[in-house]
Design an enzyme around this catalytic site. Structure first.
Site, PDB file in Angstrom:
ATOM      1  N   ARG A 111       8.313 -16.481   0.599  1.00 48.54           N
ATOM      2  CA  ARG A 111       6.883 -16.287   0.886  1.00 48.54           C
ATOM      3  C   ARG A 111       6.123 -17.538   0.458  1.00 48.54           C
ATOM      4  NH1 ARG A 111       4.043 -10.734  -1.238  1.00 48.54           N
ATOM      5  NH2 ARG A 111       2.361 -12.057  -2.000  1.00 48.54           N
ATOM      6  N   ARG A 146      -2.414 -17.421  -8.524  1.00 42.27           N
ATOM      7  CA  ARG A 146      -2.591 -15.982  -8.266  1.00 42.27           C
ATOM      8  C   ARG A 146      -2.737 -15.205  -9.572  1.00 42.27           C
ATOM      9  NH1 ARG A 146       2.605 -15.042  -4.991  1.00 42.27           N
ATOM     10  NH2 ARG A 146       2.104 -12.828  -5.118  1.00 42.27           N
ATOM     11  N   ARG A 182      -9.732  -6.157  -5.085  1.00 47.78           N
ATOM     12  CA  ARG A 182      -9.304  -7.320  -5.862  1.00 47.78           C
ATOM     13  C   ARG A 182     -10.424  -7.883  -6.721  1.00 47.78           C
ATOM     14  NH1 ARG A 182      -4.045  -8.067  -3.590  1.00 47.78           N
ATOM     15  NH2 ARG A 182      -3.554 -10.181  -4.175  1.00 47.78           N
TER      16      ARG A 182
END
Ligand code: AP5
Length: 189
Positions: A133, A144, A88
Site C-alpha cells: 500500500r 499517519r 477522523r
C-alpha cells in the site's frame, strides 16, 4: 447494529470490521476503501485524493462526507453498518451525528481498539511487504500516526464524554480481539 470502529493505523479496524460484518450481517463501510476504490478507478475525486493519501494526510472533510453519505443511502445499510475510518476529526464527528440524525439511524456505540505504537509499526511493516500500500512507506506511516494523535484522538474523547465509547485491548489474536469487541458491544446495550 450501527457501530463506529476507532483506532490508530494498524490497530485492526479493517480486520475486525470484516468479522463484525459477518457477525451482525450489516455492511462494512470503510472510508479508506471507498477512497482507494476511487483512486483505482481514476475518478476525478480519486485523482484529487491520491497524493493526499500517499502522503498520509487526511482527505478533505467535504469529499469524504459526500462519499459516506452516498454509501449510507444504499439499501444494504438500512439495517445498520460497521463504520471504519470515519470520523477522523471533530468536524467529521459532528457531521456524522448530523447525518445519522437526518437518516434517523443514530449510532449505537463507538469502539476504540487500543494497540501500542511499536506493534502498530510492526503490523503495518508486515502488511507493506504483503500488499505494498502506497501509504505504508515508513515516512507516510510516521505521518499517519502523527495525524491520528493530533486529529483523531480527540474524537475518542468526544465519544467518551457523550458516554458512547467502549475501549478494547487490540493486542492478541484476531479471535481474541473480536471476542473483546463483541463483549464490549453487549455491555453497552
Ligand atoms: P484507512 O484505510 O482508514 O487506514 P488507517 O486508519 O490508517 O488504517 P489501516 O488500514 O492502516 O489499519 P487498520 O486499523 O484497518 O488495521 P488492519 O486491520 O488493516 O485510511 C487510509 C487513508 O485514507 C488515510 O490516511 C486518509 O488519507 C484517507 N482517509 C480515510 N478515511 C478518511 C477520513 N474519514 N477523512 C479523511 N481522510 C480519510 O490491520 C493492519 C495489519 O495488522 C494487517 O496486516 C492485519 O492483518 C494485521 N492485524 C490486524 N489485527 C491483528 C491481530 N490481532 N494480530 C496480528 N495481526 C493483526
Amino acid at each position: 447494529m450501527r457501530l463506529v470502529l476507532l483506532g490508530a493505523p494498524g490497530s485492526g479496524k479493517g480486520t475486525q470490521a470484516t468479522r463484525l460484518r459477518d457477525h451482525f450481517k450489516v455492511p462494512h463501510i470503510s472510508t479508506g476503501d471507498l477512497l482507494r476504490a476511487a483512486v483505482a478507478a481514476g475518478t476525478p475525486l480519486g485523482l484529487k485524493a491520491k497524493a493526499v493519501m500517499d502522503a498520509g494526510c487526511l482527505v478533505s472533510d467535504d469529499i469524504v462526507l459526500s462519499m459516506l453519505e452516498e454509501r449510507l443511502h444504499h439499501p444494504d445499510a438500512d439495517n445498520g453498518f460497521i463504520l471504519d475510518g470515519y470520523p477522523r476529526n471533530l468536524a467529521q464527528a459532528s457531521a456524522l451525528d448530523a447525518l445519522l440524525a437526518r437518516l434517523e439511524q443514530p449510532m449505537d456505540v463507538a469502539v476504540q481498539i487500543d494497540v501500542n505504537p511499536e506493534l502498530l509499526v510492526e503490523r503495518i511493516a508486515g502488511r507493506a511487504k504483503l500488499e505494498g500500500r502506497a501509504d505504508d512507506s515508513p515516512d507516510a506511516v510516521r505521518h499517519r500516526l502523527h495525524v491520528y494523535a493530533d486529529q483523531t484522538a480527540p474524537v475518542v474523547d468526544y465519544y467518551r464524554e457523550l458516554g458512547r465509547l467502549r475501549c478494547v485491548d487490540g493486542v492478541g489474536s484476531m479471535d481474541e480481539v473480536l471476542a473483546r469487541i463483541l463483549a464490549a458491544i453487549a455491555a453497552a446495550k
